[in-house]
Design an enzyme around this catalytic site. Structure first.
Site, PDB file in Angstrom:
ATOM      1  N   TYR A 194      29.826  38.283 -37.890  1.00  0.00           N
ATOM      2  CA  TYR A 194      31.270  38.492 -37.978  1.00  0.00           C
ATOM      3  C   TYR A 194      31.636  39.033 -39.365  1.00  0.00           C
ATOM      4  O   TYR A 194      32.374  40.008 -39.486  1.00  0.00           O
ATOM      5  CB  TYR A 194      32.012  37.177 -37.710  1.00  0.00           C
ATOM      6  CG  TYR A 194      33.507  37.318 -37.659  1.00  0.00           C
ATOM      7  CD1 TYR A 194      34.161  37.601 -36.462  1.00  0.00           C
ATOM      8  CD2 TYR A 194      34.285  37.171 -38.804  1.00  0.00           C
ATOM      9  CE1 TYR A 194      35.537  37.733 -36.400  1.00  0.00           C
ATOM     10  CE2 TYR A 194      35.660  37.305 -38.758  1.00  0.00           C
ATOM     11  CZ  TYR A 194      36.282  37.574 -37.556  1.00  0.00           C
ATOM     12  OH  TYR A 194      37.657  37.712 -37.511  1.00  0.00           O
ATOM     13  N   HIS A 236      33.139  42.831 -40.306  1.00  0.00           N
ATOM     14  CA  HIS A 236      34.429  42.980 -40.991  1.00  0.00           C
ATOM     15  C   HIS A 236      34.282  43.614 -42.370  1.00  0.00           C
ATOM     16  O   HIS A 236      35.182  44.319 -42.822  1.00  0.00           O
ATOM     17  CB  HIS A 236      35.163  41.640 -41.064  1.00  0.00           C
ATOM     18  CG  HIS A 236      35.929  41.336 -39.817  1.00  0.00           C
ATOM     19  ND1 HIS A 236      35.311  40.929 -38.662  1.00  0.00           N
ATOM     20  CD2 HIS A 236      37.240  41.434 -39.540  1.00  0.00           C
ATOM     21  CE1 HIS A 236      36.230  40.770 -37.724  1.00  0.00           C
ATOM     22  NE2 HIS A 236      37.409  41.070 -38.224  1.00  0.00           N
ATOM     23  N   TRP A 241      37.658  48.153 -31.034  1.00  0.00           N
ATOM     24  CA  TRP A 241      37.277  47.065 -31.942  1.00  0.00           C
ATOM     25  C   TRP A 241      37.086  45.768 -31.166  1.00  0.00           C
ATOM     26  O   TRP A 241      36.130  45.037 -31.384  1.00  0.00           O
ATOM     27  CB  TRP A 241      38.325  46.898 -33.040  1.00  0.00           C
ATOM     28  CG  TRP A 241      37.969  45.831 -34.036  1.00  0.00           C
ATOM     29  CD1 TRP A 241      38.470  44.560 -34.082  1.00  0.00           C
ATOM     30  CD2 TRP A 241      37.042  45.915 -35.120  1.00  0.00           C
ATOM     31  NE1 TRP A 241      37.914  43.853 -35.113  1.00  0.00           N
ATOM     32  CE2 TRP A 241      37.033  44.671 -35.768  1.00  0.00           C
ATOM     33  CE3 TRP A 241      36.226  46.924 -35.595  1.00  0.00           C
ATOM     34  CZ2 TRP A 241      36.234  44.409 -36.871  1.00  0.00           C
ATOM     35  CZ3 TRP A 241      35.429  46.666 -36.708  1.00  0.00           C
ATOM     36  CH2 TRP A 241      35.436  45.421 -37.331  1.00  0.00           C
ATOM     37  N   TRP A 242      38.011  45.492 -30.253  1.00  0.00           N
ATOM     38  CA  TRP A 242      37.881  44.279 -29.432  1.00  0.00           C
ATOM     39  C   TRP A 242      36.575  44.289 -28.649  1.00  0.00           C
ATOM     40  O   TRP A 242      35.880  43.274 -28.585  1.00  0.00           O
ATOM     41  CB  TRP A 242      39.051  44.159 -28.467  1.00  0.00           C
ATOM     42  CG  TRP A 242      40.350  43.771 -29.090  1.00  0.00           C
ATOM     43  CD1 TRP A 242      40.595  43.324 -30.352  1.00  0.00           C
ATOM     44  CD2 TRP A 242      41.626  43.806 -28.436  1.00  0.00           C
ATOM     45  NE1 TRP A 242      41.930  43.084 -30.530  1.00  0.00           N
ATOM     46  CE2 TRP A 242      42.585  43.369 -29.375  1.00  0.00           C
ATOM     47  CE3 TRP A 242      42.042  44.170 -27.156  1.00  0.00           C
ATOM     48  CZ2 TRP A 242      43.934  43.278 -29.058  1.00  0.00           C
ATOM     49  CZ3 TRP A 242      43.388  44.074 -26.848  1.00  0.00           C
ATOM     50  CH2 TRP A 242      44.321  43.631 -27.788  1.00  0.00           C
TER      51      TRP A 242
END
Length: 104
Positions: free
Chosen positions: A18, A22, A76-77
């Site tokens: 994650y 990001h 992105w999702w």
């Protein structure tokens, strides 16, 4: 300018992935967020519960969670869906958190 906060749910063992994704946020996604009036955006991780706590300043009509109609956010999702708890449309399960205190 208003502040918005919400929580999301990270799958166990996915914190490094994650953070990696990001840290390499797509420039076009970052530009979209800024154009929508999202700034000062932070996401924190509670390692005991795998809950992600996000807070952002918003000067537009809505925050980052209101941009799901755009192609960039939908991509992105889909990119993030394997490491988070998601809804059927791949959007992250996101629970708004009301502000009870603020000190400037």
């Amino acid at each position: 300018m208003k502040r918005e906060a919400f929580k999301m749910f990270l799958n166990p063992g996915m914190e490094a992935e994650y953070e990696k994704r990001h840290n390499a946020i797509w420039p076009e996604l970052k530009a979209l967020l800024k154009e929508a009036g999202v700034s000062d955006y932070s996401i924190f991780w509670d390692k005991d519960t795998n809950i992600l706590f996000a807070v952002q300043k918003v000067s537009g009509e809505g925050g980052s969670q209101d941009l799901g109609g755009t192609e960039i956010v939908q991509r992105w999702w889909a990119y993030m869906a394997d490491i988070m708890k998601t809804n059927p449309d791949n959007s992250p399960v996101s629970i708004p958190l009301p502000e009870l205190f603020y000190m400037e």
